[in-house]
Design a protein around this motif. Structure first.
Motif, PDB file in Angstrom:
ATOM      1  N   VAL A  74       9.450 -30.124 -28.983  1.00 24.56           N
ATOM      2  CA  VAL A  74       9.489 -28.604 -29.609  1.00 24.56           C
ATOM      3  C   VAL A  74       9.918 -28.600 -30.749  1.00 24.56           C
ATOM      4  N   ALA A  75      11.225 -29.418 -30.912  1.00 23.25           N
ATOM      5  CA  ALA A  75      11.888 -29.638 -32.566  1.00 23.25           C
ATOM      6  C   ALA A  75      10.913 -30.502 -33.592  1.00 23.25           C
ATOM      7  N   HIS A  76      10.148 -31.751 -33.146  1.00 16.35           N
ATOM      8  CA  HIS A  76       9.276 -32.079 -33.618  1.00 16.35           C
ATOM      9  C   HIS A  76       8.222 -31.437 -34.223  1.00 16.35           C
ATOM     10  N   CYS A  77       7.433 -30.668 -33.119  1.00 15.56           N
ATOM     11  CA  CYS A  77       6.166 -29.958 -33.405  1.00 15.56           C
ATOM     12  C   CYS A  77       7.363 -29.005 -34.581  1.00 15.56           C
ATOM     13  N   GLY A  78       8.111 -28.236 -34.541  1.00 16.75           N
ATOM     14  CA  GLY A  78       8.631 -27.212 -35.045  1.00 16.75           C
ATOM     15  C   GLY A  78       8.135 -27.973 -36.377  1.00 16.75           C
ATOM     16  N   VAL A  79       8.563 -28.356 -36.988  1.00 19.34           N
ATOM     17  CA  VAL A  79       8.972 -29.199 -38.336  1.00 19.34           C
ATOM     18  C   VAL A  79       7.952 -29.716 -38.978  1.00 19.34           C
ATOM     19  N   GLY A  80       6.810 -30.336 -38.395  1.00 19.55           N
ATOM     20  CA  GLY A  80       5.718 -30.660 -38.550  1.00 19.55           C
ATOM     21  C   GLY A  80       4.718 -29.770 -38.670  1.00 19.55           C
ATOM     22  N   LEU A  81       4.847 -28.943 -38.388  1.00 16.27           N
ATOM     23  CA  LEU A  81       4.029 -27.535 -38.093  1.00 16.27           C
ATOM     24  C   LEU A  81       4.399 -26.616 -39.534  1.00 16.27           C
ATOM     25  N   ALA A  82       5.881 -27.085 -39.873  1.00 17.50           N
ATOM     26  CA  ALA A  82       6.375 -26.590 -40.781  1.00 17.50           C
ATOM     27  C   ALA A  82       6.443 -26.830 -41.638  1.00 17.50           C
ATOM     28  N   GLY A  83       6.350 -28.116 -42.278  1.00 14.36           N
ATOM     29  CA  GLY A  83       6.240 -28.900 -43.000  1.00 14.36           C
ATOM     30  C   GLY A  83       4.031 -28.459 -43.434  1.00 14.36           C
ATOM     31  N   CYS A  84       3.688 -29.221 -42.492  1.00 20.12           N
ATOM     32  CA  CYS A  84       1.871 -28.965 -42.824  1.00 20.12           C
ATOM     33  C   CYS A  84       1.396 -27.635 -43.671  1.00 20.12           C
ATOM     34  N   LEU A  85       2.202 -26.338 -43.017  1.00 20.87           N
ATOM     35  CA  LEU A  85       1.941 -25.167 -44.102  1.00 20.87           C
ATOM     36  C   LEU A  85       2.251 -25.693 -45.145  1.00 20.87           C
ATOM     37  N   CYS A  86       3.690 -25.533 -45.512  1.00 19.06           N
ATOM     38  CA  CYS A  86       3.862 -25.658 -46.434  1.00 19.06           C
ATOM     39  C   CYS A  86       3.168 -26.547 -47.419  1.00 19.06           C
ATOM     40  N   VAL A  87       3.080 -28.211 -47.205  1.00 17.15           N
ATOM     41  CA  VAL A  87       2.058 -28.551 -47.967  1.00 17.15           C
ATOM     42  C   VAL A  87       0.400 -27.855 -47.961  1.00 17.15           C
ATOM     43  N   SER A  88       0.032 -27.667 -47.003  1.00 16.10           N
ATOM     44  CA  SER A  88      -1.493 -27.067 -46.994  1.00 16.10           C
ATOM     45  C   SER A  88      -1.553 -26.278 -48.281  1.00 16.10           C
ATOM     46  N   TYR A  89      -0.497 -24.978 -47.951  1.00 12.08           N
ATOM     47  CA  TYR A  89       0.248 -23.723 -49.259  1.00 12.08           C
ATOM     48  C   TYR A  89      -0.033 -25.026 -50.404  1.00 12.08           C
ATOM     49  N   ALA A  90       0.627 -25.921 -51.226  1.00  8.65           N
ATOM     50  CA  ALA A  90       0.836 -25.979 -52.128  1.00  8.65           C
ATOM     51  C   ALA A  90      -0.102 -26.699 -52.637  1.00  8.65           C
ATOM     52  N   VAL A  91      -1.043 -27.341 -51.796  1.00  6.06           N
ATOM     53  CA  VAL A  91      -2.574 -27.587 -52.174  1.00  6.06           C
ATOM     54  C   VAL A  91      -3.431 -27.049 -52.982  1.00  6.06           C
ATOM     55  N   TRP A  92      -3.690 -25.570 -51.920  1.00 12.82           N
ATOM     56  CA  TRP A  92      -4.680 -24.611 -52.845  1.00 12.82           C
ATOM     57  C   TRP A  92      -4.136 -23.101 -53.702  1.00 12.82           C
ATOM     58  N   THR A  93      -2.304 -24.114 -53.717  1.00 10.42           N
ATOM     59  CA  THR A  93      -2.639 -22.311 -54.652  1.00 10.42           C
ATOM     60  C   THR A  93      -2.261 -22.717 -55.723  1.00 10.42           C
ATOM     61  N   PRO A  94      -1.731 -22.355 -57.085  1.00  8.80           N
ATOM     62  CA  PRO A  94      -1.823 -22.343 -58.612  1.00  8.80           C
ATOM     63  C   PRO A  94      -0.420 -22.902 -59.005  1.00  8.80           C
ATOM     64  N   LEU A  95       0.401 -22.103 -58.020  1.00  5.80           N
ATOM     65  CA  LEU A  95       1.530 -21.468 -58.743  1.00  5.80           C
ATOM     66  C   LEU A  95       2.888 -23.040 -58.874  1.00  5.80           C
ATOM     67  N   TRP A  96       2.091 -23.652 -60.381  1.00  7.67           N
ATOM     68  CA  TRP A  96       3.196 -25.198 -60.021  1.00  7.67           C
ATOM     69  C   TRP A  96       4.028 -25.178 -61.062  1.00  7.67           C
ATOM     70  N   ILE A  97       3.037 -25.392 -62.411  1.00 13.42           N
ATOM     71  CA  ILE A  97       3.989 -24.442 -63.519  1.00 13.42           C
ATOM     72  C   ILE A  97       3.214 -23.814 -64.241  1.00 13.42           C
ATOM     73  N   ASN A  98       4.213 -22.499 -64.915  1.00 12.90           N
ATOM     74  CA  ASN A  98       3.126 -21.469 -65.505  1.00 12.90           C
ATOM     75  C   ASN A  98       2.116 -21.079 -64.597  1.00 12.90           C
ATOM     76  N   GLY A  99       2.550 -20.707 -63.440  1.00 11.97           N
ATOM     77  CA  GLY A  99       0.712 -20.413 -62.764  1.00 11.97           C
ATOM     78  C   GLY A  99       0.115 -21.243 -62.931  1.00 11.97           C
ATOM     79  N   ARG A 100      -0.080 -22.254 -63.530  1.00 10.48           N
ATOM     80  CA  ARG A 100      -1.654 -23.723 -63.010  1.00 10.48           C
ATOM     81  C   ARG A 100      -0.517 -24.495 -62.201  1.00 10.48           C
ATOM     82  N   GLY A 101      -1.599 -24.770 -61.219  1.00  5.92           N
ATOM     83  CA  GLY A 101      -1.930 -26.175 -60.461  1.00  5.92           C
ATOM     84  C   GLY A 101      -2.526 -27.395 -60.528  1.00  5.92           C
ATOM     85  N   LEU A 102      -3.424 -28.269 -59.305  1.00  2.00           N
ATOM     86  CA  LEU A 102      -3.315 -29.414 -59.335  1.00  2.00           C
ATOM     87  C   LEU A 102      -4.931 -28.740 -59.863  1.00  2.00           C
ATOM     88  N   TRP A 103      -5.498 -27.665 -59.314  1.00  2.00           N
ATOM     89  CA  TRP A 103      -6.527 -27.628 -60.149  1.00  2.00           C
ATOM     90  C   TRP A 103      -7.115 -27.022 -61.163  1.00  2.00           C
TER      91      TRP A 103
END
Length: 231
Positions: free
Chosen positions: A15-44
């Motif tokens: 369960v600890a593995h699953c919790g850590v993995g799920l939290a990491g996946c949510l963070c990665v998914s949020y970071a990929v598709w949101t623009p708040l990297w530098i000064n309101g701009r992101g990967l896209w």
């Protein structure tokens, strides 16, 4: 199905593995598709190209770092989806009795290896974190001048992305090492289970009444045989 089984040490680590993995996946998914990297701009976001943009030249071919970080970001997102689904399956559907099923036990003992769901989770989370780390590192290198001038320009997507690959690559590995050091091997339990099944089947055969076997033999002997007629 038992939701979040926490009765044994093995289940708690799973369960600890699953919790850590799920939290990491949510963070990665949020970071990929949101623009708040530098000064309101992101990967896209569209970045103004200047002569000082970091490019890698080799044999007259220019490789754009922006395209590379986007490709790795998409790969990390796809891996995050599959890894998150795998985490949910192992957390909600996998129990301590799953590995002790009869068919699974015979297959494991034939190859002499045990099936650990956390090993599969470690492989998938490591691949997800590695792809995103490449994207995150390329983005950081490309905008190192802006980051150096104003450290506060970094947004939530950038920091959550860093948290995501840290969870998937570092924390997951630490939990896995701790599990290997604490949780005992399940192969002895599998061998005992197979031996118990074998003894039970032999005992049932020994206790079978002699009259039942005699009747079955007589039925086979008295069964009508097909006689082929001569042409």
């Amino acid at each position: 199905m038992k939701l979040l089984e926490l009765d044994t040490t093995t289940s708690r680590f799973r369960v600890a593995h699953c919790g850590v993995g799920l939290a990491g996946c949510l963070c990665v998914s949020y970071a990929v598709w949101t623009p708040l990297w530098i000064n309101g701009r992101g990967l896209w976001s569209e970045w103004a190209e200047t002569e000082n943009d970091p490019m890698t030249h080799k044999d007259g071919i220019a490789v754009n770092a922006v395209e590379a970080e986007r490709v790795f970001g998409v790969l990390a997102f796809l891996m995050a989806l599959s890894t998150a689904a795998l985490c949910l399956v192992f957390a909600c559907c996998w129990t301590s009795e799953t590995a002790l099923s009869y068919s699974n036990t015979r297959a494991l003992l034939m190859v002499g290896q045990a099936l650990y769901p956390t090993t599969l989770l470690l492989l998938t989370t490591a691949c997800t974190g590695f792809f995103f780390l490449l994207s995150w590192s390329l983005f950081t290198y490309e905008h190192r001048v802006e980051i150096g001038q104003d450290f506060t320009c970094l947004g939530s997507s950038y920091w959550l992305g860093a948290l995501g690959w840290s969870l998937l690559l570092v924390v997951e590995f630490i939990v896995f090492i701790a599990e290997q050091a604490i949780v005992p091997d399940i192969l002895p339990d599998l061998e005992k289970a197979v031996e118990t099944w074998r003894n039970a089947s032999q005992q049932k055969f020994i206790q079978r009444p002699f009259s039942d076997s005699y009747r079955s033999d007589n039925k086979k002997a008295l069964a009508p045989k097909r006689v082929m007629s001569a042409p």
